[in-house]
Design an enzyme around this catalytic site. Structure first.
Site, PDB file in Angstrom:
ATOM      1  N   ASP A  91      -1.637  10.848  17.446  1.00  0.00           N
ATOM      2  CA  ASP A  91      -1.957  12.269  17.639  1.00  0.00           C
ATOM      3  C   ASP A  91      -3.001  12.716  16.624  1.00  0.00           C
ATOM      4  O   ASP A  91      -3.978  13.387  16.961  1.00  0.00           O
ATOM      5  CB  ASP A  91      -0.694  13.126  17.456  1.00  0.00           C
ATOM      6  CG  ASP A  91       0.544  12.442  18.005  1.00  0.00           C
ATOM      7  OD1 ASP A  91       1.094  12.939  18.988  1.00  0.00           O
ATOM      8  OD2 ASP A  91       0.947  11.394  17.450  1.00  0.00           O
ATOM      9  N   ILE A 120       7.465   2.247   2.514  1.00  0.00           N
ATOM     10  CA  ILE A 120       6.372   1.377   2.106  1.00  0.00           C
ATOM     11  C   ILE A 120       6.660  -0.051   2.583  1.00  0.00           C
ATOM     12  O   ILE A 120       7.661  -0.652   2.194  1.00  0.00           O
ATOM     13  CB  ILE A 120       6.177   1.421   0.574  1.00  0.00           C
ATOM     14  CG1 ILE A 120       5.945   2.863   0.118  1.00  0.00           C
ATOM     15  CG2 ILE A 120       5.028   0.503   0.153  1.00  0.00           C
ATOM     16  CD1 ILE A 120       4.834   3.604   0.859  1.00  0.00           C
ATOM     17  N   GLU A 177      -0.177   4.008  10.053  1.00  0.00           N
ATOM     18  CA  GLU A 177      -1.630   3.909   9.827  1.00  0.00           C
ATOM     19  C   GLU A 177      -2.390   5.012  10.559  1.00  0.00           C
ATOM     20  O   GLU A 177      -3.440   4.793  11.152  1.00  0.00           O
ATOM     21  CB  GLU A 177      -2.143   2.515  10.209  1.00  0.00           C
ATOM     22  CG  GLU A 177      -1.505   1.445   9.354  1.00  0.00           C
ATOM     23  CD  GLU A 177      -2.351   0.186   9.205  1.00  0.00           C
ATOM     24  OE1 GLU A 177      -3.555   0.231   9.490  1.00  0.00           O
ATOM     25  OE2 GLU A 177      -1.785  -0.823   8.784  1.00  0.00           O
ATOM     26  N   THR A 185       2.335   7.088   1.565  1.00  0.00           N
ATOM     27  CA  THR A 185       3.234   8.074   2.162  1.00  0.00           C
ATOM     28  C   THR A 185       4.350   8.519   1.207  1.00  0.00           C
ATOM     29  O   THR A 185       4.904   7.708   0.471  1.00  0.00           O
ATOM     30  CB  THR A 185       3.859   7.493   3.444  1.00  0.00           C
ATOM     31  OG1 THR A 185       2.817   7.057   4.291  1.00  0.00           O
ATOM     32  CG2 THR A 185       4.717   8.519   4.164  1.00  0.00           C
ATOM     33  N   GLY A 227       3.109  12.829   4.944  1.00  0.00           N
ATOM     34  CA  GLY A 227       2.913  11.705   5.857  1.00  0.00           C
ATOM     35  C   GLY A 227       1.503  11.743   6.414  1.00  0.00           C
ATOM     36  O   GLY A 227       0.568  11.238   5.791  1.00  0.00           O
ATOM     37  N   GLN A 247      -5.926  22.369  19.972  1.00  0.00           N
ATOM     38  CA  GLN A 247      -5.529  20.963  20.056  1.00  0.00           C
ATOM     39  C   GLN A 247      -5.431  20.440  21.486  1.00  0.00           C
ATOM     40  O   GLN A 247      -5.709  19.274  21.737  1.00  0.00           O
ATOM     41  CB  GLN A 247      -4.204  20.748  19.312  1.00  0.00           C
ATOM     42  CG  GLN A 247      -4.342  20.928  17.816  1.00  0.00           C
ATOM     43  CD  GLN A 247      -3.187  20.354  17.039  1.00  0.00           C
ATOM     44  OE1 GLN A 247      -2.146  19.996  17.596  1.00  0.00           O
ATOM     45  NE2 GLN A 247      -3.350  20.269  15.726  1.00  0.00           N
ATOM     46  N   SER A 254       7.264  14.250   1.556  1.00  0.00           N
ATOM     47  CA  SER A 254       6.655  15.496   2.041  1.00  0.00           C
ATOM     48  C   SER A 254       5.197  15.327   2.445  1.00  0.00           C
ATOM     49  O   SER A 254       4.510  16.287   2.740  1.00  0.00           O
ATOM     50  CB  SER A 254       6.765  16.578   0.965  1.00  0.00           C
ATOM     51  OG  SER A 254       6.004  16.174  -0.157  1.00  0.00           O
ATOM     52  N   PHE A 310       0.879  -1.179   0.000  1.00  0.00           N
ATOM     53  CA  PHE A 310       0.000   0.000   0.000  1.00  0.00           C
ATOM     54  C   PHE A 310       0.907   1.216   0.000  1.00  0.00           C
ATOM     55  O   PHE A 310       1.662   1.429   0.953  1.00  0.00           O
ATOM     56  CB  PHE A 310      -0.861  -0.054   1.266  1.00  0.00           C
ATOM     57  CG  PHE A 310      -1.735   1.138   1.538  1.00  0.00           C
ATOM     58  CD1 PHE A 310      -3.035   1.175   1.051  1.00  0.00           C
ATOM     59  CD2 PHE A 310      -1.281   2.188   2.321  1.00  0.00           C
ATOM     60  CE1 PHE A 310      -3.866   2.254   1.337  1.00  0.00           C
ATOM     61  CE2 PHE A 310      -2.115   3.273   2.607  1.00  0.00           C
ATOM     62  CZ  PHE A 310      -3.408   3.303   2.112  1.00  0.00           C
TER      63      PHE A 310
HETATM   64  C1  LIG Z   1       8.075   1.016   9.492  1.00  0.00           C
HETATM   65  C2  LIG Z   1       7.113   1.861   8.739  1.00  0.00           C
HETATM   66  C3  LIG Z   1       6.239   1.273   7.835  1.00  0.00           C
HETATM   67  C4  LIG Z   1       5.358   2.046   7.101  1.00  0.00           C
HETATM   68  N1  LIG Z   1       4.549   1.448   6.169  1.00  0.00           N
HETATM   69  C5  LIG Z   1       3.818   2.241   5.335  1.00  0.00           C
HETATM   70  C6  LIG Z   1       3.091   1.662   4.247  1.00  0.00           C
HETATM   71  O1  LIG Z   1       3.088   0.442   4.063  1.00  0.00           O
HETATM   72  N2  LIG Z   1       2.417   2.479   3.398  1.00  0.00           N
HETATM   73  C7  LIG Z   1       2.392   3.844   3.561  1.00  0.00           C
HETATM   74  O2  LIG Z   1       1.780   4.522   2.767  1.00  0.00           O
HETATM   75  N3  LIG Z   1       3.064   4.417   4.606  1.00  0.00           N
HETATM   76  C8  LIG Z   1       3.782   3.654   5.481  1.00  0.00           C
HETATM   77  N4  LIG Z   1       4.486   4.237   6.500  1.00  0.00           N
HETATM   78  C9  LIG Z   1       4.412   5.668   6.699  1.00  0.00           C
HETATM   79  C10 LIG Z   1       3.585   6.054   7.936  1.00  0.00           C
HETATM   80  O3  LIG Z   1       2.228   5.833   7.685  1.00  0.00           O
HETATM   81  C11 LIG Z   1       3.907   7.511   8.262  1.00  0.00           C
HETATM   82  O4  LIG Z   1       5.170   7.508   8.853  1.00  0.00           O
HETATM   83  C12 LIG Z   1       2.883   8.145   9.172  1.00  0.00           C
HETATM   84  O5  LIG Z   1       1.703   8.367   8.468  1.00  0.00           O
HETATM   85  C13 LIG Z   1       3.371   9.465   9.745  1.00  0.00           C
HETATM   86  O6  LIG Z   1       3.840  10.302   8.774  1.00  0.00           O
HETATM   87  P1  LIG Z   1       5.289  10.998   8.910  1.00  0.00           P
HETATM   88  O7  LIG Z   1       6.232   9.957   9.331  1.00  0.00           O
HETATM   89  O8  LIG Z   1       5.564  11.725   7.661  1.00  0.00           O
HETATM   90  O9  LIG Z   1       5.143  11.996  10.096  1.00  0.00           O
HETATM   91  P2  LIG Z   1       4.527  13.492  10.055  1.00  0.00           P
HETATM   92  O10 LIG Z   1       3.221  13.477   9.368  1.00  0.00           O
HETATM   93  O11 LIG Z   1       5.549  14.427   9.577  1.00  0.00           O
HETATM   94  O12 LIG Z   1       4.257  13.716  11.585  1.00  0.00           O
HETATM   95  C14 LIG Z   1       5.309  13.938  12.536  1.00  0.00           C
HETATM   96  C15 LIG Z   1       4.677  14.208  13.887  1.00  0.00           C
HETATM   97  O13 LIG Z   1       3.864  15.376  13.834  1.00  0.00           O
HETATM   98  C16 LIG Z   1       2.552  15.104  14.240  1.00  0.00           C
HETATM   99  N5  LIG Z   1       1.629  15.924  13.447  1.00  0.00           N
HETATM  100  C17 LIG Z   1       1.497  15.954  12.105  1.00  0.00           C
HETATM  101  N6  LIG Z   1       0.527  16.803  11.748  1.00  0.00           N
HETATM  102  C18 LIG Z   1       0.041  17.349  12.893  1.00  0.00           C
HETATM  103  C19 LIG Z   1      -0.980  18.305  13.188  1.00  0.00           C
HETATM  104  N7  LIG Z   1      -1.709  18.874  12.234  1.00  0.00           N
HETATM  105  N8  LIG Z   1      -1.212  18.606  14.465  1.00  0.00           N
HETATM  106  C20 LIG Z   1      -0.508  18.031  15.447  1.00  0.00           C
HETATM  107  N9  LIG Z   1       0.458  17.146  15.253  1.00  0.00           N
HETATM  108  C21 LIG Z   1       0.741  16.804  13.964  1.00  0.00           C
HETATM  109  C22 LIG Z   1       2.379  13.630  14.028  1.00  0.00           C
HETATM  110  O14 LIG Z   1       1.392  13.104  14.867  1.00  0.00           O
HETATM  111  C23 LIG Z   1       3.751  13.110  14.353  1.00  0.00           C
HETATM  112  O15 LIG Z   1       3.876  12.929  15.731  1.00  0.00           O
HETATM  113  C24 LIG Z   1       5.349   3.462   7.274  1.00  0.00           C
HETATM  114  C25 LIG Z   1       6.204   4.040   8.194  1.00  0.00           C
HETATM  115  C26 LIG Z   1       7.078   3.272   8.909  1.00  0.00           C
HETATM  116  C27 LIG Z   1       8.014   3.936   9.854  1.00  0.00           C
END
Ligand SMILES: Cc1cc2nc3c(=O)[nH]c(=O)nc-3n(C[C@H](O)[C@H](O)[C@H](O)COP(=O)(O)OP(=O)(O)OC[C@H]3O[C@@H](n4cnc5c(N)ncnc54)[C@H](O)[C@@H]3O)c2cc1C
Ligand SMILES: Cc1cc2nc3c(=O)[nH]c(=O)nc-3n(C[C@H](O)[C@H](O)[C@H](O)COP(=O)(O)OP(=O)(O)OC[C@H]3O[C@@H](n4cnc5c(N)ncnc54)[C@H](O)[C@@H]3O)c2cc1C
Lengths: 624, 253
Positions: free
Chosen positions: A438, A222, A434, A189, A194, A533, A192, A186
């Site tokens: 937060d 992924i 997933e 992500t 997440g 928040q 830029s 899937f």
């Molecule tokens: C081991 C692993 C496997 C994964 N597998 C998949 C996969 O199979 N497919 C896929 O698509 N993705 C996958 N991911 C990605 C995962 O879903 C993302 O890491 C996750 O959605 C968080 O996004 P980010 O890491 O960019 O963090 P960010 O979105 O940058 O967030 C960083 C922090 O800021 C907080 N934050 C963000 N926005 C706000 C807001 N508006 N208000 C307050 N706090 C906020 C978040 O809660 C978090 O604590 C995987 C990640 C990992 C590490």
């Protein structure tokens, strides 16, 4: 008082923000005009407590959806599943090698573990969510890294094909991912994008003849990204509004085969945990996707993504309830045998408290997961808030339980060979992916508030034309009157075993307080609530505690009614859990509204701003 | 090509810590995990292997017991047996069922089904009788190969390696024959989930013991079942000399 409500009806701006926050599907219609006219009816217990009303059907009585035959079948699958983990798989070795060896994977395919919910006709086991959840518990108790390998495959990788696939897409792809050892992934992500999944940059452009899309861009982190040959990929596509002719980017979901060409991936990421699971970047360079590989409607990809995630969330709760069981067993074994200060650890009240707390939270987690799965199996569409809550709750509960197990084992807990440090590392990601906890908290609070807001809006319209809507007005008036004099209000006692009457009363009061708190927050902040928040988080925590109380009340009542051997114990678990959840809930609701806390949040912001501006802690060292 | 009959008994799972029931008539079975007798799993595995090697045409799994016995037949079917026969015996009659009854039933079925081989586990882990295969061979007046470690097909019949106290013994036998599986005969496969699903569709016939003309009336009575005596508490001795003299006193050295 209803003047205030005008501000609450979700403006387009609010809706946009909500969508961004929502790594979970907004249930409300995307047409604000229609929505104001008629708020969507929603059977969700959680959604309804936001507007101070009780929708009990999804929580009481505790659902029991499997037929006798399905129960027997499920029971017959448990043994071979457990046996695989006992005799074939080696979680420590998978962790050490950062991969699962070929032979184990082969056996896992043969076991049927990669296609548990695919219909029999396509080569899968054809199980429902509840049966899937039961098997997930076994996976969670044994190997979370392997769990992500099979979960990323079926819970999100090809789930979109099950949910949205055309008959042709199903016939083509489901047999491959079920029996032909083809892995799925899937891919949402991006570097830029997440949490803010709506802002993805991958782009697919339709060819002039309309037969293909050409996909470019890259995805990050992924799961199965390095081994999958079939991926559900999300990309921006240009859509023309049929009414206005205006061109706009909207997300579309695609089924992408590695075989299309132009699909490559990075090296496996080195991670803290779930090392057995492959995580990689995936790159798309001029990938030619046939038009028939659009998954769902063009431009509806965001909804597809969110519904896939929603649909699989309960599985995390089920999995982690199994993990907790395993951790508790380890801790129990140790404190039954270890003697310090002349007594077995098990005889110390401090240790007993730990074991009890771990058991309470495991019970609550499991009760949530299987209530949701069974509601889904019964055909409910209104489970998104509950599923989000169960994901938050389970991932934090499991972290706590594993941490306490390690503590009870003392130095032994810290040692690799005990196996708990691996579980601890594996567990950390569950609070992040997933949908981070937060973001999901904000989702829970804001979706609920939006639902309440739209209902208050309806009420306001009723006042404009009282003749036509007297019934609604009277109903609301009597509800308010009842709760303001402290009688009536919410009454859960008809739903619970007599032993739980007092506990149910506490929970019911929390529900009433919750509805009142939401209303006063709406009055106070209007649509600006979206920026509060600190308040939203307290509200979400209160909601989580309420849900945990209700599911345990419901499940233990079932145990009593069915005269289960464990009924007495389940009553104890429920009472002890609810005692604490009730207190926490009241405190959080108070903190959501009290003036003292409003100032406290301001102080926190000030502290944070100073530290952020300074680039780190800003104090003067004591010794220069 | 031969037809193989395998016996599969439903027993309290090996991992369960058994407890004597309050009436002291047996162990607690209510709500206790049951599974296929491990030696019977080995028997099924051997039969299925022979079928896979085209040494057998059909594998029939038989279980004698209450209705839940069908669970272990399903497991055998999921492992690769072709069809099942459930001989229903329940209640007190089942509690007191002895190897002599079981072997008469199995012998009758072997003839009815025109089996060329009967493969059983060497013993069941609940009552540990180690009699059924031998008795079945006697009732049928067929040769027997017990405690099999290895079974090889030859033109004349079977060459069997048996586990005996001193080591291994090799014998030759004609078929039809009755065999019993020992621990090291093979490593049984476990039923995969897709095969469990498929097994639901395989035929399973239910018959009563009386339909087979076998009298299962109990010939014995259970007077009392007791827990083994609890181990006596040990004593701590101050030094090695004291230990040695204690051991001598007890006649241990
Ligand atoms: C081991 C692993 C496997 C994964 N597998 C998949 C996969 O199979 N497919 C896929 O698509 N993705 C996958 N991911 C990605 C995962 O879903 C993302 O890491 C996750 O959605 C968080 O996004 P980010 O890491 O960019 O963090 P960010 O979105 O940058 O967030 C960083 C922090 O800021 C907080 N934050 C963000 N926005 C706000 C807001 N508006 N208000 C307050 N706090 C906020 C978040 O809660 C978090 O604590 C995987 C990640 C990992 C590490
Ligand atoms: C990485 C590492 C480095 C170390 N380095 C050193 C070192 O350099 N030198 C050294 O001497 N030791 C060292 N230790 C040992 C360390 O100090 C012990 O592990 C620690 O004192 C705890 O003892 P224990 O592991 O035996 O746990 P236990 O004492 O068995 O305790 C297990 C659990 O029971 C609880 N418990 C114990 N008694 C009671 C009670 N009466 N009531 C309620 N709860 C109770 C404990 O709090 C703990 O949660 C090290 C350990 C590790 C893991």
């Amino acid at each position: 008082m209803f003047k205030v409500i005008e501000k609450v009806a979700p403006s387009n701006k609010t809706k946009y923000l909500l969508r961004l926050y929502a790594t979970a599907a907004p249930k409300t219609s995307s047409n604000p005009k229609r929505e104001v006219k008629k708020p969507q009816e929603n059977a969700s217990f959680m959604a309804n407590i936001f507007r101070g009303s009780l929708a009990s059907t999804q929580v009481f009585p505790y659902p029991d959806v499997l037929t006798e035959e399905e129960k027997e079948l499920t029971a017959s699958l448990i043994d071979p599943f457990e046996r695989f983990f006992r005799e074939v798989n080696n979680a420590a070795r998978n962790d050490e090698n950062s991969q699962i060896d070929e032979e184990t994977l082969n056996q896992l395919w043969e076991l049927g573990a990669f296609s548990i919910q695919v219909p029999n006709d396509f080569g899968g086991l054809g199980l429902n969510n509840t049966q899937y959840g039961r098997l997930c518990q076994i996976v969670g108790a044994n190997d979370l890294g392997l769990g992500i390998t099979i979960g990323a495959h079926q819970s999100i990788g090809f789930k979109g094909i099950l949910l949205y696939g055309t008959p042709e897409q199903k016939a083509k792809y489901l047999p491959q991912v079920s029996t032909e050892k083809v892995y799925a992934a899937f891919a949402l992500t991006e570097p830029s994008a997440g949490s803010d999944a709506g802002s993805i940059k991958c782009r697919a452009v339709k060819s002039a003849d309309g037969k293909h899309y050409i996909l470019n861009g890259s995805k990050i982190w992924i799961s199965n990204g390095g081994i999958a040959d079939i991926m559900t990929v999300f990309a921006q596509t240009e859509m023309t509004d049929p009414n206005t002719g205006e061109k706009k980017d909207k997300v579309t979901a695609f089924i992408v085969e590695r075989g299309f060409g132009g699909v490559t991936n990075g090296a496996p990421e080195k991670k803290m945990g779930i090392k057995a699971s492959n995580t990689a970047e995936v790159y798309f360079e001029d990938v030619k996707i046939p038009i028939e590989n659009v998954l769902g409607q063009e431009g509806e990809g965001f909804k597809v993504a969110m519904n896939i995630l929603n649909n699989g969330r309960f599985g995390m709760g089920a999995t982690l309830s199994g993990t907790m069981k395993h951790c508790i067993a380890k801790a129990v074994e140790h404190c039954n045998n270890r003697t310090q200060f002349g007594k077995k650890l098990k005889d110390y009240k401090g240790i007993q408290e730990k074991i009890a707390q771990m058991s309470l939270i495991q019970y609550a987690t499991e009760s949530m997961a299987f209530q949701i799965s069974q509601n889904m199996d019964a055909g409910s569409q209104d489970y998104h808030l509950e599923a989000a809550i169960s994901k938050i709750f389970a991932s934090e509960a499991a972290w706590y339980v594993c941490d306490e197990s390690i503590q009870i084992l003392g130095g032994m807990g810290f040692m690799r060979e005990t196996g708990l440090e691996r579980v601890m590392r594996d567990l950390r990601i569950f609070r992040i992916f997933e949908g981070t906890n937060d973001i999901l908290r904000l989702f829970v609070a804001l979706t609920g508030i939006q639902y309440a807001g739209s209902h208050l809006k309806e009420l306001q319209r009723a006042f404009k034309n009282p003749a036509a809507n007297l019934g609604l007005i009277f109903k609301e008036a009597s509800r308010r009157a009842a709760s303001s004099v402290g009688i009536g209000g919410t009454d859960l006692s008809p739903f619970v075993a007599p032993q739980l009457t007092a506990t149910a009363k506490d929970a019911a009061e929390c529900i009433d307080m919750f509805g009142q708190t939401v209303e006063s927050l709406l009055v106070k902040y209007g649509k600006n609530i979206i920026n509060e928040q600190n308040v939203l988080n307290r509200l979400a925590d209160a909601a989580i505690d309420i849900y945990s109380m209700v599911v345990t009340l419901s499940r233990s009542t079932r145990a009593v009614n069915e005269k289960l051997e464990t009924a007495e114990h389940e009553l104890e678990l429920t009472k002890a859990w609810c005692y604490q959840a009730n207190e926490r809930c009241r405190t959080n609701l108070k903190h959501a509204t009290s003036g003292g806390h409003v100032n406290f949040y301001k102080d926190l912001s000030k502290v944070a701003e100073t530290v952020l501006e300074n680039g780190g802690v800003k104090t003067t060292n004591i010794v220069g | 090509m031969s037809r193989i009959l395998v016996g599969v008994k439903r027993v309290v799972d090996y991992a369960v810590k058994v407890r004597v029931n309050p009436e002291k008539t047996g162990v607690v079975t209510q709500g206790v995990k049951h599974s296929m007798n491990p030696f019977d799993e080995i028997a099924v595995e051997e039969a299925v292997k022979m079928k896979e090697k085209k040494l057998a045409s059909e594998v029939i799994a038989v279980s004698i017991g209450p209705s839940q016995s069908q669970e272990v037949i399903r497991t055998a079917l999921a492992m690769g047996a072709d069809r099942g026969i459930h001989v229903e015996v329940s209640g007190k009659e089942y509690d007191l069922l002895q190897p002599i009854h079981v072997s008469k039933i199995l012998a009758k079925l072997a003839l009815e089904e025109k089996a060329d081989l009967v493969i059983l586990g060497k013993q069941a882990i609940d009552d540990d009788c180690n009699q059924t295969a031998q008795m079945t061979a006697a009732v049928l007046d067929w040769p027997q190969g017990t405690f099999c470690n290895k079974i090889e097909k030859t033109d004349a019949g079977l060459t069997i390696t048996r586990e005996i106290d001193g080591g291994l013994e090799t014998i030759k036998t004609k078929v039809p024959a009755v065999l019993s599986a020992d621990l090291r005969l093979n490593t049984p496969r476990y039923a995969t989930l897709p095969n469990i699903m498929k097994a639901k569709k395989k035929p399973l016939k239910k018959v009563g013991a009386s339909d087979l003309g076998v009298d299962t009336n109990p010939r014995i009575d259970i007077i009392s079942v007791e827990d083994p005596p609890v181990r006596q508490a040990g004593a701590i001795v101050p030094d090695v000399d004291a230990l040695v003299s204690k051991l001598k006193e007890g006649g241990h050295c």
